[in-house]
Write an enzyme that holds these catalytic residues in place. Structure first.
Site, PDB file in Angstrom:
ATOM      1  N   TYR A 210       0.852  -1.192   0.000  1.00 21.78           N
ATOM      2  CA  TYR A 210       0.000   0.000   0.000  1.00 21.78           C
ATOM      3  C   TYR A 210       0.883   1.236   0.000  1.00 21.78           C
ATOM      4  O   TYR A 210       1.868   1.325   0.734  1.00 21.78           O
ATOM      5  CB  TYR A 210      -0.883   0.013   1.250  1.00 21.78           C
TER       6      TYR A 210
ATOM      7  N   GLU B  61      -3.544   7.585  -3.683  1.00 20.90           N
ATOM      8  CA  GLU B  61      -3.363   6.250  -3.115  1.00 20.90           C
ATOM      9  C   GLU B  61      -3.126   5.227  -4.217  1.00 20.90           C
ATOM     10  O   GLU B  61      -3.777   5.283  -5.260  1.00 20.90           O
ATOM     11  CB  GLU B  61      -4.652   5.893  -2.368  1.00 20.90           C
TER      12      GLU B  61
END
Lengths: 393, 290, 393, 290
Positions: free
Chosen positions: A114, A202
């Protein structure tokens, strides 16, 4: 470890779709597999045929947890892509109808990480958050294995420095080639974030392939509304079809509006007073139907728009005005109420509280048109709740 | 006494010829604020209301009129520059009224102000008023009255509401400060609380918070650890849904953090008075000031 | 007012031509009238014909005071442009032959201003210098009317802020439209400066036309050599034909070399020691023929190149080596001397001083090959001067 | 005593596995410097010379080995990052040997170091040595000897020359510092002079300047106003032509400013000993230390 997200400056700003975020990331150099958007199962089929092999069909909605909701599916053939797309298109995810799907070749995945940047109010800086535990929501990682998240605030005066990008890379990978590839992606993502006026950017997951490549498989971006005036190309990415129509109408009327499920429609000037009004509605046993701030400059038209939006909600059983006139002229508000109700007579009772600038004129206007006006906030809220719930005030 | 502004405040208005700037400049002048100059690039040499000299740059305004405080009413896209220009020109207190300043701009402005040692109030704030002395910003003067209460708030009209109720109850104010609703702002609760603690004329303080962030929680801790004066708090947004920005860019509940409940609990824990309704503030103040 | 130029970080870096600087400025948005480069009078004629009307023909050389030297001329017709170009092409300005001219339409000029950015060592920042007295060299303005120059250091962490650009604009103009146009040009110039790794960027003159337009009529840019490795497109702008051939050869051999007019050729390791050596040559009555620093890593090839460059100067009557071996290994230097002199026997006497790392080996190598070596700098310089001037040491 | 480095110096070498880094690390270890760690991204976990642990980042090196000083031997394009990384990781003294650092990079590095409160020496400097105690950089240890003279210089080999002559004449050194030849560097003459003034073991100072800038002039003023210890100065570049960069990026005469003559006059004016030739330094020192 404190999870930066709790302090993140995100939310009711401009959400853009995955495919749009990918386009922006790509233009800044982030390696992202190709993909195309389909609005019909047939389009999905033809895109899948062009790519050949297994594809992923992904719902394009502004909502987390798409995967869990069944909005992301593998398809081994073009026919399967069509079938899958026909199921995803039109489905509702967290209340939002899926209008578009992204079709993209499936990648072989060795690891999932991530990578995100948020604007953090505590450090007053953009903050990188990275985790080798990718593919799931970062909140989940934070809750279960917080030690797997690295937070790194970036001083925007100096930008993301190379050594910081490397530190982030080393937190994710041990192979130095992958570290360097990740560091470059961090730089690209940072530039995409800054150049777009984002409050969140993101990549989840950032994957490595069995061959060792580092690729961004998903992309998410939220833009600070305040940036849109100076970034027309970003502003143009807004997809109003994926938003609540009443909120779209409110934005067009320059009102700040958030729809809720209650029975008392609230029209207030100022965000703090609007929240306090809603809280008081709740305190006295009602339920606010919305947050609505008409802002400082109170021309009558805004009031007309506000009333139109509020009255279109069938749940609303009473309308409450709470105006503290500072910059806002209460006579403007009164005129707006009169104009709006003349054009569209109200079907629910209305309680008007106003005080401050030009209060005397406002009261005259209202009285002349059959409305009564109150000056005390507490009393006004009590009365509105009573009217909405049918109980005596 | 008062905090941040008083009779010695010499104000320059940035954006004095704009719609908001001119309106509020007149209001401030009527209130008695020493509005010594204004700035509008290209209108240098003209006068506002036939009395206040206008300059092209803040630098000139400071040099020519000795301004020590500035208030900003320029459009959002120019606000970051306006704040930095003021600080660069030697202004000591910069009050930015402008709403809608891009937050990324503030990641540059904030450290700039710190480096220059300049106090910034705002952006997206109503400014401040020391009743009977000086008013900088947009808080309506007539709802205030001099007295011993200090007030600090993240909100505009909610501040007016509370000041109004206090004034009606006979509780005047030393200074009312609106720190602004944006997520990155120049002055926070603690800055104001410690100024009120130092101010001999302030005997109690009202703090008005809202959802989003943890400033109120930290302020509550500060109150317990560092303050001798009673503080009464109110939090707006108990009914706000998570994840939505409630008008103010900073008013948002993220995950489980920043809720009104959490903040009210922090107040309770650290011994502050907690008002459930705006109207309760007055009663709590009276109680605590006994 | 202190003139920043005295502290400017400029000089023996990469100078680029006016037409190249204009191309860079233009690509950053600076309004610059069109122009084309000619290397022959015929080309100049044809360019002038294309533009039509009066043109300016400007020598493209790395030297100030072109105008005074007759390197800038107006031409009313294409034929005249050809004539003028034939005079300018081939002329020498400050010792440099003109190989190219820029042909550009003549502009109507109402006012002339100066705008420059230099890297300033005192403030450790890029510094803007602007003056409404343009068209002449800024040093002249500084000497005669220093109050007409505004200096503004820019903190590169924050960049050139809009208010600063406006302040600079207001120093030049009173009309707010021109101020805004100038402010935009300041921004463009600043970005050109930063993006090119410049140590100087200059527009002189920045003119206003009778119609009120603000235009850059000349452009100058000096690049920090240290930037070239990461900016290949800028490095490619180097025009070696406009440099001294011995300095080009030195650069290719990774030597730092500056040609002077003296009789003692100096080969030294380290810049400070090289300067001190030159000073001592002068002190003892000689004249240094050059500055030459072989740098820290002393492979024999560098020494060979250094000797080749030095001996090609007919003014050199004696050669002086002064090597203090730290990182530099003196045996490497000795080997270089032996190799070079075997291939090309020296026609002038040589004095070798070396001390430090591997000194004993170096002395052995030199002695075995018929050279003598000294260890004292003062004595070595005295001897070299005596040999060059024919006086007894 | 000494300045900046001593027995407590715990050194991390950035670029320890490179050509220059490995060579000089060995030299420093032989001299007795506590080289506690090295950094080369991707070589974390390995050891240098079978003894010094290598890390991927300076942050890890500091955490694991308590390094308080760093020396940088990385290529020019990575040098700015290396300096900032060291400062960010908590290093107190950063010594950057790298030559050829783009000057614009230093306009970011310099304020970064100031904000972090970190001393930077260089870039483009030979480092420093406190004879008999510690050596950080590339100054050859064998030309130095302990003693009472402090030396500060903008140059590398010229420093060696003078130290060598001093050592031969029996005049040892407390610390020899090369501040570097670049136009924007972290530590200037005055920083070193004031450190020498405070150092009880230093009884006299040699300052070696060169053309370019006005640091020497300001240092001379400082000597007169703030120093009690004798200072002898030498300036290289009397024969340098104007407008040409003499090897060092900072060694350039611009217009009429930065000449050797100007600097020597400033020395004279402010009572420093002025050496015409390198060899004169020793004599002047002896004279002034009587």
């Amino acid at each position: 470890m404190r999870l930066a997200r709790g302090q993140a400056i995100t939310g009711a700003k401009l959400n853009i779709h995955e495919y749009q975020a990918k386009e922006i990331f790509r233009s800044h150099g982030v390696p992202i597999p190709p993909g195309d958007v389909a609005t019909t199962p047939e389009e999905a089929e033809s895109i899948a045929r062009q790519f050949g092999g297994t594809v992923v069909v992904k719902a394009q909605v502004h909502a987390g947890g798409r995967g869990k909701a069944g909005g992301v599916k593998l398809a081994k053939t073009a026919q399967e892509a069509k079938d899958v797309a026909s199921k995803i298109l039109g489905m509702k995810i967290k209340g939002i109808t899926v209008e578009k799907v992204l079709v993209t070749p499936a990648a072989d995945i060795a690891t999932e990480a991530y990578v995100g940047i948020i604007l953090d109010r505590v450090s007053k800086k953009p903050v990188f958050m990275v985790s080798p535990a990718g593919g799931i929501e970062i909140e989940e990682v934070a809750a279960t294995t917080p030690e797997k998240i690295m937070r790194l605030p970036i001083d925007s005066r100096y930008g993301l420095r190379g050594y910081q990008a490397m530190e982030l890379g080393f937190f994710l990978y041990s192979d130095v080639k992958q570290v360097r590839a990740a560091a470059t992606i961090m730089q690209d993502l940072y530039h995409a974030f800054m150049d777009s006026g984002a409050s969140l950017a993101e990549i989840n997951p950032l994957v490595t392939t069995p061959a060792g490549e580092v690729l961004a498989l998903d992309a998410k971006m939220v833009i600070d509304d305040n940036e849109l005036a100076r970034r027309p190309s970003i502003a143009a990415l807004r997809d109003e079809s994926s938003e609540d129509p009443s909120e779209v109408a409110a934005r067009q009327a320059n009102l700040t509006f958030i729809k809720l499920d209650g029975n008392v429609g609230c029209i207030v000037n100022g965000a703090g007073l609007a929240m306090a009004t809603m809280d008081l509605v709740k305190y006295y046993g009602g339920d606010p139907a919305n947050f609505l701030d008409i802002g400082g400059s109170s021309n009558p038209e805004k009031v007309v728009s506000a009333l139109r939006i509020i009255t279109s909600d069938p749940n609303v059983k009473a309308i409450l005005f709470n105006i503290f006139g500072g910059i806002t002229r209460t006579d403007d508000v009164a005129n707006g109420i009169v104009t709006a109700t003349k054009a569209n007579p109200l079907k629910v009772p209305i309680v008007i509280r106003l005080t401050g600038t030009n209060e005397e004129i406002a009261v005259k206007i209202l009285t002349a048109n059959g409305f009564s006006a109150m000056t005390d906030m507490d009393e006004a809220v009590k009365k509105a709740v009573a009217l909405a719930t049918g109980k005596a005030a | 006494m008062s905090i941040f502004i008083d009779d010695n405040t010499r104000l320059v208005v940035q954006g004095i010829t704009g719609r908001d700037g001119s309106f509020h400049s007149k209001q401030m002048m009527e209130y008695g604020t020493h509005v010594v100059s204004g700035v509008t690039p290209g209108k240098g040499g003209q006068k506002f209301e036939n009395s206040v000299p206008i300059f092209n740059t803040v630098y000139e305004a400071v040099r020519e009129t000795g301004a020590n405080t500035s208030v900003i009413y320029v459009p959002p896209v120019g606000a970051a520059d306006a704040m930095m220009e003021a600080a660069d020109a030697g202004i000591e207190l910069v009050v930015c009224i402008t709403e809608g300043v891009p937050v990324l701009d503030m990641t540059f402005v904030y450290p700039f102000m710190k480096e220059k040692g300049v106090r910034l109030l705002g952006p997206n704030c109503p400014g401040l008023i020391s009743p009977g002395k000086s008013k900088v910003g947009i808080i309506p003067g007539r709802i205030c009255t001099p007295g011993p209460i200090g007030l600090v708030s993240r909100s505009g009209t909610l501040t007016y509401e509370l000041v109004y109720q206090m004034t009606r109850a006979g509780m005047g104010q030393t200074t009312c400060v609106g720190i602004g609703g944006d997520p990155i702002n120049g002055t926070n609760f603690i800055d104001c609380l410690s100024a009120f603690e130092r101010d001999p004329d302030t005997t109690a303080v009202v703090m008005i918070g809202e959802i989003g962030g943890t400033d109120e929680q930290e302020a509550a801790k500060f109150v317990k650890e560092k303050m001798t004066k009673p503080v009464v708090g109110f939090i707006a947004g108990q009914t706000a849904p998570p994840g939505r920005r409630m008008g103010h860019a900073g008013a948002i509940i993220s995950g489980s953090s920043g809720t009104a409940l959490e903040k009210m609990q922090a107040f309770e824990e650290h011994g502050l008075g907690v008002a459930e309704r705006p109207i309760d503030v007055v009663g709590l103040l009276k109680e605590r000031m006994k």
